[in-house]
Each structure stands twice: as structure tokens, then as C-alpha cells.
Design an enzyme around this catalytic site. Structure first.
Site, short mmCIF file in Angstrom:
data_model
loop_
_atom_site.label_atom_id
_atom_site.label_comp_id
_atom_site.label_asym_id
_atom_site.label_seq_id
_atom_site.Cartn_x
_atom_site.Cartn_y
_atom_site.Cartn_z
N TYR A 128 10.43 4.55 -3.40
CA TYR A 128 11.27 3.44 -4.10
C TYR A 128 11.05 3.58 -6.02
O TYR A 128 11.04 3.05 -6.59
CB TYR A 128 10.42 2.87 -3.90
CG TYR A 128 9.17 2.52 -3.64
CD1 TYR A 128 8.06 2.37 -4.25
CD2 TYR A 128 8.29 2.98 -2.80
CE1 TYR A 128 6.31 2.28 -4.85
CE2 TYR A 128 6.92 3.20 -1.94
CZ TYR A 128 6.05 2.39 -3.51
OH TYR A 128 4.64 2.80 -3.52
N HIS A 150 2.53 -8.23 -11.55
CA HIS A 150 0.90 -6.63 -10.95
C HIS A 150 -0.02 -7.31 -11.96
O HIS A 150 0.00 -8.01 -12.88
CB HIS A 150 2.33 -5.76 -11.67
CG HIS A 150 0.97 -4.94 -11.92
ND1 HIS A 150 0.40 -3.60 -10.77
CD2 HIS A 150 0.38 -4.47 -12.52
CE1 HIS A 150 -0.67 -3.00 -10.62
NE2 HIS A 150 -1.05 -3.31 -11.67
N ARG A 167 -5.88 -10.65 -8.47
CA ARG A 167 -5.39 -10.43 -7.48
C ARG A 167 -5.70 -11.13 -6.49
O ARG A 167 -3.96 -11.02 -5.62
CB ARG A 167 -6.46 -9.07 -6.92
CG ARG A 167 -6.14 -7.72 -7.39
CD ARG A 167 -4.73 -7.13 -7.19
NE ARG A 167 -4.41 -6.34 -6.42
CZ ARG A 167 -3.53 -5.79 -6.30
NH1 ARG A 167 -2.75 -5.10 -7.34
NH2 ARG A 167 -2.89 -5.50 -5.08
N ARG A 172 2.72 -14.49 -5.45
CA ARG A 172 3.75 -14.23 -4.67
C ARG A 172 4.28 -15.33 -3.83
O ARG A 172 5.39 -15.07 -3.37
CB ARG A 172 3.59 -12.86 -4.70
CG ARG A 172 3.10 -12.19 -5.74
CD ARG A 172 2.85 -10.62 -5.42
NE ARG A 172 2.99 -9.40 -6.68
CZ ARG A 172 2.09 -8.13 -6.13
NH1 ARG A 172 1.85 -7.82 -5.14
NH2 ARG A 172 2.93 -7.84 -6.96
N LYS A 179 6.34 -9.88 -14.58
CA LYS A 179 7.52 -8.71 -14.49
C LYS A 179 8.46 -9.67 -14.90
O LYS A 179 9.56 -10.78 -14.91
CB LYS A 179 7.81 -8.81 -13.02
CG LYS A 179 6.88 -7.39 -12.55
CD LYS A 179 7.15 -7.06 -10.98
CE LYS A 179 5.81 -6.39 -11.06
NZ LYS A 179 5.92 -5.93 -9.49
#
Length: 137
Positions: A58, A112, A86, A99, A9
Site C-alpha cells: 500500500y 496522522h 493517539r 476517525r 490529511k
């Protein structure tokens, strides 16, 4: 071998974390099958990618963020790629994950990764319409 989609991102570019993120995935022996750099992803692709969230409050803010800077879309391949990437992605509260170690915000969270085989098939077809999806599951 299973395939999954990863998006790096805009905040990863802003914070110079692209190599760190991709390196963590590479160290787990996942192979890059396809990769595209987008200096600014077309909003229609972002909206299509996040269509399941289109009714959420959102949605527009998330789409605005995703078109605010460059992104990389990557198809990775490997054994149990979806679940393993993941887990590697994690969440902002889980130390030892991308993250958990690097993200500062719930929306601007660097990466993502597809959350299921169905999502992977759908997302890969959005970002790589020319890529044939092959899985082992």
C-alpha cells in the site's frame, strides 16, 4: 511537556473537517508549537515520513493519496501528548474518536498522529527540521 506530530490529511480538506479535527485537539488543551500548511506536500517528505512502510503493497497508494491535496503538519505540546492525541485520533471502528466519528476509509482517515516518542522525534525532524524536540519522557 511532550511534543508530537499531527498531520491533517487531504480528505479532511476535501470534506471540510479541518476545523473540527483541530478543535477536538484544542479542546483537550494541547498547544500548537509549530504549524505549516502545504498546498501539496513534496513527495519526498511523504516517502520519508512513511519510510517504515516502504516495502508494503500500500506504500505507493498511500503516498499518492497524501500528495493528492493540501495537508497541515502540526507540532502539538502538552502532558502525555503522544498517547492522549493517539487516543483522540482513534481508529475508524471506535466511536467518540476523530476517525471513529468522521473517517470513511482505512487509508483516507483524516489524521496522522505520532505513535511513540521515537516516532515523534523522527517525524518532527522531517516536517520541522528547524524545531528542537523537547519532551518530558
Amino acid at each position: 511537556m511532550q511534543r508530537t506530530l499531527v498531520l491533517i490529511k487531504p480528505d479532511a480538506f476535501e470534506r471540510s473537517l479541518v476545523a473540527e479535527i483541530m478543535g477536538r485537539i484544542e479542546k483537550k488543551n494541547f498547544k500548537i508549537v509549530s504549524m505549516k500548511f502545504w498546498s501539496k506536500a513534496p513527495r519526498n517528505l511523504i516517502e520519508q515520513h512513511y519510510k517504515e512502510h516502504s516495502e508494503q503493497s500500500y506504500f505507493n497508494d498511500n503516498c499518492d493519496f497524501m500528495v493528492s491535496g493540501p495537508i497541515i503538519s502540526i507540532v502539538y505540546e502538552g502532558t502525555d501528548a503522544i498517547s492522549k492525541i493517539r487516543r483522540l485520533q482513534g481508529n475508524i471502528l471506535t466511536p467518540g474518536t476523530i476517525r471513529g466519528d468522521l473517517a470513511n476509509d482505512i487509508r483516507e482517515n483524516l489524521i496522522h498522529a505520532s505513535d511513540s516518542e521515537d516516532s515523534a522525534v523522527d517525524e518532527i525532524s522531517i516536517w520541522f527540521p528547524e524545531t528542537k524536540m523537547e519532551t518530558d519522557n
